[in-house]
Design an enzyme around this catalytic site. Structure first.
Site, mmCIF file in Angstrom:
data_model
loop_
_atom_site.group_PDB
_atom_site.id
_atom_site.type_symbol
_atom_site.label_atom_id
_atom_site.label_comp_id
_atom_site.label_asym_id
_atom_site.label_seq_id
_atom_site.Cartn_x
_atom_site.Cartn_y
_atom_site.Cartn_z
ATOM 1 N N GLU A 71 -17.215 34.534 -28.224
ATOM 2 C CA GLU A 71 -16.174 35.074 -27.332
ATOM 3 C C GLU A 71 -14.999 35.470 -28.238
ATOM 4 O O GLU A 71 -14.638 36.639 -28.322
ATOM 5 C CB GLU A 71 -15.758 34.029 -26.294
ATOM 6 C CG GLU A 71 -14.675 34.507 -25.328
ATOM 7 C CD GLU A 71 -14.205 33.396 -24.369
ATOM 8 O OE1 GLU A 71 -14.418 32.202 -24.672
ATOM 9 O OE2 GLU A 71 -13.601 33.737 -23.326
ATOM 10 N N HIS A 74 -17.012 28.512 -14.411
ATOM 11 C CA HIS A 74 -16.353 27.200 -14.541
ATOM 12 C C HIS A 74 -15.759 26.904 -13.167
ATOM 13 O O HIS A 74 -14.844 27.618 -12.732
ATOM 14 C CB HIS A 74 -15.265 27.243 -15.606
ATOM 15 C CG HIS A 74 -15.762 27.674 -16.953
ATOM 16 N ND1 HIS A 74 -16.110 26.774 -17.936
ATOM 17 C CD2 HIS A 74 -15.995 28.910 -17.476
ATOM 18 C CE1 HIS A 74 -16.516 27.442 -19.012
ATOM 19 N NE2 HIS A 74 -16.464 28.731 -18.758
ATOM 20 N N ASP A 133 -16.873 33.819 -14.998
ATOM 21 C CA ASP A 133 -16.176 32.873 -15.883
ATOM 22 C C ASP A 133 -15.180 32.003 -15.102
ATOM 23 O O ASP A 133 -15.517 30.873 -14.745
ATOM 24 C CB ASP A 133 -15.480 33.616 -17.029
ATOM 25 C CG ASP A 133 -15.393 32.804 -18.314
ATOM 26 O OD1 ASP A 133 -15.894 31.667 -18.331
ATOM 27 O OD2 ASP A 133 -14.821 33.311 -19.299
HETATM 28 N N1 HPA Z 1 -13.990 30.113 -22.752
HETATM 29 C C1 HPA Z 1 -13.929 28.881 -23.241
HETATM 30 N N2 HPA Z 1 -13.661 27.824 -22.489
HETATM 31 C C2 HPA Z 1 -13.462 28.007 -21.192
HETATM 32 C C3 HPA Z 1 -13.493 29.259 -20.635
HETATM 33 C C4 HPA Z 1 -13.783 30.380 -21.456
HETATM 34 O O1 HPA Z 1 -13.826 31.537 -21.035
HETATM 35 N N3 HPA Z 1 -13.242 29.096 -19.318
HETATM 36 C C5 HPA Z 1 -13.069 27.784 -19.096
HETATM 37 N N4 HPA Z 1 -13.182 27.100 -20.236
HETATM 38 ZN ZN ZN Z 2 -16.639 30.399 -19.928
#
Ligand code: HPA
Ligand code: ZN
Length: 358
Positions: free
Chosen positions: A200, A19, A278
């Site tokens: 996740e 991101h 990430d």
């Molecule tokens: N998970 C979900 N949304 C997100 C993440 C993540 O790790 N990082 C930035 N937005």
């Molecule tokens: Zn992510």
């Protein structure tokens, strides 16, 4: 540098789960706030870092959206992207498929154009300066409704030739992939690739929905898929790429320690896992650090590291010829390394170097 670090640094690799707003370092947060004349609720860089103690995804997201508020101009997005590319160039990264969250910016009044044009110009400069290729993926925020996602897709229309795909991020629990069935279908009809964060924090059912309802090309994270044997079988049979993020999982308490991380188990189960960062500024490490942090506690072999690197290119949205060129570069690298390090595939990544075979 240890022999393992040297091996990892030189191994050609791609990043498929990044991101770009999550690469905002505290120092940059202050620099952008200063040049945009914005006040920050933090007195110092140390204060910002002290706030990065998360106990779950939502804790992180609250501070991540607040941080993104300092990004105001195309130049900010350009500079943010370029700083990220400069950092991962040193990690042996050759290709990146980066996420951005347009709604985070349009909802605070920025025109859609600002983020997308700034990022595209940073990506073009990174290719010229560092030789890193990249693709852009627009993420819908899943805590917002599907109409808002449709409005975002519509706002993106003038840039759809420059955007490779759509993703789904933000708060996972309570926001299943099925909530976005129609907008993902519309994205697919416009020729966009599809990915989604699933598994996740969310249950295996969310991974099933991402596959069956959103028709994704990749699963972002996917950790909790391992709770469902039939799902593992499906993911393995389809060769579905999982974009796994070890340091993120540690920071957001998806795993208690890296020795217990599912990355190695995923490989053992025949799943096509990759290593990614990430939100590197928030989770304590960029791409190379994720590789270096995960390999020793999991006892990953050199052959497994090579598999992970190859997965990052075959799982990317590259043409077969582009992917093949990267795979050939990996093979050439492994052959070059043979004279100066343990034989690839033998022993664990943590084993000390021994004399090269004759
Ligand atoms: N998970 C979900 N949304 C997100 C993440 C993540 O790790 N990082 C930035 N937005
Ligand atoms: Zn992510």
């Amino acid at each position: 540098m240890t022999d393992l670090s040297v091996f990892i640094a030189g191994l050609p690799k791609a990043e498929l789960h990044l991101h770009i707003e999550g690469s905002l370092e505290p120092e940059q947060m202050f620099a952008f706030a200063r040049r945009n004349r914005l006040a920050l609720p933090f007195a110092s860089v140390e204060d910002v870092r002290a706030a990065y103690a998360f106990s779950n995804l939502q804790d992180f997201l609250d501070i991540y959206y607040q941080g993104a508020g300092v990004l105001m101009t195309e130049q900010d997005f350009h500079d943010l992207a370029l700083a990220y590319f400069r950092r991962v160039a040193a990690d042996g990264c050759r290709h990146v498929e980066l996420f951005f969250d347009p709604q985070t910016h349009t909802d605070r009044g920025l025109p859609f154009r600002v983020a997308v044009e700034g990022l595209l110009s940073g990506m073009a400069e990174a290719q010229r300066s560092f030789g890193i290729t990249s693709k852009l993926i627009l993420c819908f925020l899943r805590h917002l409704d599907e109409d808002a996602a449709f409005a975002t897709l519509k706002a993106a229309e003038p840039w759809l030739d420059a955007i490779t795909g759509v993703g789904l991020d933000s708060s996972e629990l309570g926001h299943p992939p099925s909530k976005f069935a129609r907008v993902f279908k519309a994205a697919g009809e416009r020729g966009l690739r599809r990915v989604a964060h699933a598994g996740e924090e969310g249950p295996p059912a969310y991974v099933w929905e991402a596959l069956d309802i959103l028709k994704v090309d990749r699963i972002d994270h996917g950790n909790r898929a391992l709770e469902d044997a039939a799902l593992v079988k499906r993911l393995a049979a389809e060769g579905m790429t999982l974009t796994v993020c070890p340091l993120s999982n540690l920071k957001l308490r998806v795993v208690d320690d890296l020795a217990a991380h599912p990355l190695k188990r995923m490989l053992d189960l025949g799943l096509k896992a990759t290593v990614n960062s990430d939100d590197p500024a928030y989770f304590g490490g960029y791409l190379g650090e994720n590789w270096r942090a995960a390999a020793p506690p999991l006892g990953l072999t050199r052959a497994e590291l090579v598999t992970l690197a190859k997965n990052s290119f075959t799982g990317a949205f590259l043409t077969p010829a582009e992917a093949a060129a990267h795979l050939a570069a990996i093979d050439a690298y492994v052959i070059r390394r043979r004279g100066s390090s343990p034989v690839p595939g033998e022993g664990t990544a943590t084993r000390a170097a021994r004399p090269a075979p004759r």
